[in-house]
Design a protein around this motif. Structure first.
Motif, PDB file in Angstrom:
ATOM      1  N   GLY A 255      44.186  38.522  30.215  1.00 12.20           N
ATOM      2  CA  GLY A 255      44.014  39.636  31.133  1.00 12.20           C
ATOM      3  C   GLY A 255      43.954  39.097  32.542  1.00 12.20           C
ATOM      4  N   ILE A 257      43.658  39.489  36.413  1.00  9.29           N
ATOM      5  CA  ILE A 257      43.197  40.430  37.429  1.00  9.29           C
ATOM      6  C   ILE A 257      43.272  39.773  38.798  1.00  9.29           C
ATOM      7  CG2 ILE A 257      41.680  41.668  35.838  1.00  9.29           C
ATOM      8  CD1 ILE A 257      39.296  40.165  37.136  1.00  9.29           C
ATOM      9  N   SER A 261      39.814  42.339  43.012  1.00  9.49           N
ATOM     10  CA  SER A 261      39.013  43.163  42.115  1.00  9.49           C
ATOM     11  C   SER A 261      37.538  43.069  42.479  1.00  9.49           C
ATOM     12  CB  SER A 261      39.202  42.707  40.663  1.00  9.49           C
ATOM     13  OG  SER A 261      40.560  42.798  40.264  1.00  9.49           O
ATOM     14  N   ALA A 270      44.881  45.036  37.790  1.00  6.03           N
ATOM     15  CA  ALA A 270      45.608  44.283  36.769  1.00  6.03           C
ATOM     16  C   ALA A 270      46.940  43.787  37.313  1.00  6.03           C
ATOM     17  CB  ALA A 270      45.838  45.168  35.550  1.00  6.03           C
ATOM     18  N   TYR A 272      50.707  41.779  36.005  1.00 11.27           N
ATOM     19  CA  TYR A 272      51.546  41.659  34.820  1.00 11.27           C
ATOM     20  C   TYR A 272      52.294  40.332  34.831  1.00 11.27           C
ATOM     21  CZ  TYR A 272      50.568  46.645  34.522  1.00 11.27           C
ATOM     22  OH  TYR A 272      49.930  47.857  34.454  1.00 11.27           O
ATOM     23  N   ASP A 292      50.397  38.642  27.493  1.00  8.49           N
ATOM     24  CA  ASP A 292      49.814  39.536  28.496  1.00  8.49           C
ATOM     25  C   ASP A 292      49.101  40.709  27.832  1.00  8.49           C
ATOM     26  OD1 ASP A 292      49.189  41.085  30.670  1.00  8.49           O
ATOM     27  OD2 ASP A 292      51.206  41.121  31.513  1.00  8.49           O
ATOM     28  N   PHE A 294      47.772  43.172  29.311  1.00  2.58           N
ATOM     29  CA  PHE A 294      48.037  44.410  30.040  1.00  2.58           C
ATOM     30  C   PHE A 294      49.460  44.928  29.847  1.00  2.58           C
ATOM     31  CE2 PHE A 294      44.557  42.795  32.904  1.00  2.58           C
ATOM     32  CZ  PHE A 294      43.651  43.806  32.594  1.00  2.58           C
ATOM     33  N   THR A 299      48.233  51.793  34.357  1.00  4.49           N
ATOM     34  CA  THR A 299      47.173  51.585  35.342  1.00  4.49           C
ATOM     35  C   THR A 299      47.468  52.459  36.558  1.00  4.49           C
ATOM     36  OG1 THR A 299      48.352  49.687  36.292  1.00  4.49           O
ATOM     37  CG2 THR A 299      46.723  49.216  34.575  1.00  4.49           C
ATOM     38  N   GLY A 303      47.897  48.694  40.224  1.00  5.90           N
ATOM     39  CA  GLY A 303      47.336  48.162  38.989  1.00  5.90           C
ATOM     40  C   GLY A 303      45.860  48.438  38.811  1.00  5.90           C
ATOM     41  N   THR A 305      42.372  49.569  37.624  1.00  9.01           N
ATOM     42  CA  THR A 305      41.851  49.929  36.318  1.00  9.01           C
ATOM     43  C   THR A 305      40.335  49.761  36.310  1.00  9.01           C
ATOM     44  OG1 THR A 305      42.175  49.606  33.938  1.00  9.01           O
ATOM     45  CG2 THR A 305      42.174  47.630  35.299  1.00  9.01           C
ATOM     46  N   LEU A 310      39.677  47.694  30.348  1.00 11.09           N
ATOM     47  CA  LEU A 310      39.543  46.274  30.004  1.00 11.09           C
ATOM     48  C   LEU A 310      39.029  46.102  28.582  1.00 11.09           C
ATOM     49  CD1 LEU A 310      38.062  44.275  33.052  1.00 11.09           C
ATOM     50  CD2 LEU A 310      40.188  43.828  31.833  1.00 11.09           C
ATOM     51  N   ILE A 318      39.973  36.261  30.562  1.00 14.88           N
ATOM     52  CA  ILE A 318      40.188  36.993  31.802  1.00 14.88           C
ATOM     53  C   ILE A 318      40.407  35.958  32.904  1.00 14.88           C
ATOM     54  CG2 ILE A 318      39.188  38.518  33.539  1.00 14.88           C
ATOM     55  CD1 ILE A 318      37.676  39.924  31.298  1.00 14.88           C
TER      56      ILE A 318
END
Length: 427
Positions: A255, A257, A261, A270, A272, A292, A294, A299, A303, A305, A310, A318
């Motif tokens: 994941g 991020i 964030s 998020a 990709y 991945d 995600f 989202t 992205g 979220t 999560l 993560i």
């Protein structure tokens, strides 16, 4: 579009707005919507042309064919064929990745930038000196032309379309003014290729990869030997990593991020792994795109979220994008990785949240600092090594989360002294 469809003009983002997405400027394709579904590196556009009677140009082997007056030209998407009267003695860039290309070529003394935001992390460990005490290009919500005049370099390693996309005060006439009075633009915004204007202008298909852009910069700076040495080192590093990747197919779900964030507020952005651009290069090169967590998840804008999403995808690991630069000037530090600051900003809030504390990655202590998005060859070498250790510790060794780039000598995947030698010209 084939690699032979060479474009020698540089239509701006506004051209595409003006003509409603029509094909303009010698063949650029507009209307390429959506994120690429391939994890491959974007192909470059166009081939390098041979020499001409009046102006030298880049040749098939990447070297510059210099005209009698010392001038030469180098072609690259989206700026087209750019003429240089002589080898630039000073260059300005906005992107740390392009700055790293210059540093990798042993030309740090030519840089006029403040964008080396995490020098201690990569350069100090190799005793590379630099000067980042230049006025920032981004000021008061835009890039004023005055600051470009103040830098006064021989070339801008900047994509002029990016400036026009970010600053509505700019149009084609401003680009032409700077090129006439200061120096040419020679850059491509190829770190992340997700914006509408990039889709319209064909960036997913035509933007050079990081290494392709690096070769072009090497030609501009007349550093063919160092360029070839870096390409060899990169190939050796990739071969070493690929030969040791486990073939059992067991990779932890990831994941990713963004460091923008805010776990404290339950806001995550998020990213990709399949996205085009050189920021995802370490993940692509290690075959991690299919891991991945995600992928296919809806989202919000950019992205955005939350903890609930999560928990739904519940990644094994993560990874905080740009995480290794926690401690940089951006985070109020001095450049070195700051483990305490990283834990305080990203890990502790997840542990203290009712939903966040249920995440597998949180329970198992696998919220980790990931690579920075910006990278040329030198930074990428460190980050390929880091990424291999993050996801395949049994093969490549455990990451020290207090100092993620510190690797025992016997576990290193590339020779630090060889990097020093290339930078210093001892090839």
């Amino acid at each position: 579009m084939s690699d032979d469809d060479t474009d020698t003009t540089a239509p701006s983002r506004r051209d595409y707005v003006k003509y409603g997405g029509a094909v303009v400027g010698g063949g650029l394709l507009a209307g390429c919507a959506g994120r690429s579904k391939s994890g491959s590196t974007p192909d470059s556009n166009g081939t390098e042309t041979g020499s001409t009677n009046e102006t030298g140009s880049s040749t098939d082997d990447g070297s510059a064919d210099t005209a009698e007056d010392g001038s030469y030209s180098v072609e690259m998407f989206p700026v087209g064929e750019v003429e240089f009267e002589s080898v630039p003695e000073a260059v300005t860039t906005y992107n740390m990745g392009w700055a790293d290309m210059v540093v990798s070529l042993g030309q740090a003394d030519k840089l006029q930038t403040n964008r080396l935001s995490a020098p201690t992390l990569f350069y100090d460990r190799l005793d590379i000196d630099y000067d980042n005490d230049w006025p920032p290009l981004w000021q008061d919500g835009g890039i004023p032309k005055e600051v470009l005049y103040e830098h006064d370099p021989d070339a801008f390693l900047i994509d002029p379309n990016l400036i026009q996309a970010w600053d509505d005060n700019w149009d084609d006439s401003d680009v032409e003014e700077i090129e006439s009075n200061v120096g040419p633009f020679f850059g491509c915004h190829n770190r992340r290729i997700r914006s509408d204007w990039q889709q319209e202008m064909g960036y997913p298909e035509r933007a050079p990869s990081m290494l392709e852009a690096f070769e072009k910069v090497g030609t501009v700076l007349d550093e063919r030997a160092r360029t070839e040495a870096w390409l060899d080192l990169h190939e050796d590093l990739q071969s070493e990593v690929e030969s040791r990747l486990p073939d059992d197919g067991e990779t932890p779900s990831i994941g990713l991020i963004n460091s923008g964030s805010s776990p404290e507020n339950g806001e995550f952005y998020a990213l990709y792994l399949e996205d085009n651009g050189y920021e995802m290069k370490p993940y692509r090169d290690l075959g991690l795109v299919d891991a991945d967590a995600f992928a296919g998840v809806e989202t919000g804008q950019y992205g955005k979220t939350d903890y609930e999403t999560l928990l739904e995808v519940d990644p094994d690991v993560i990874v905080v994008h740009w995480g290794v630069t926690t401690g940089s000037v951006t985070f109020g530090g001095d450049g070195a990785f700051d483990a305490e600051r990283f834990r305080e900003k990203f890990v502790a809030p997840m542990e203290n949240d009712e939903v966040g504390s249920q995440l597998t990655a949180v329970e198992e202590g696998r919220v980790v600092p990931g690579p920075t998005a910006e990278q040329g060859p030198l930074v990428n070498a460190f980050q390929t090594e880091l990424t291999a250790r993050l996801f395949y510790p049994e093969e490549f060794g455990e990451v020290d989360t207090e100092a993620p780039l510190d690797v025992p000598e016997g576990e290193r995947l590339f020779d630090r002294q060889r990097v020093r030698d290339i930078v210093n010209g001892d090839i």
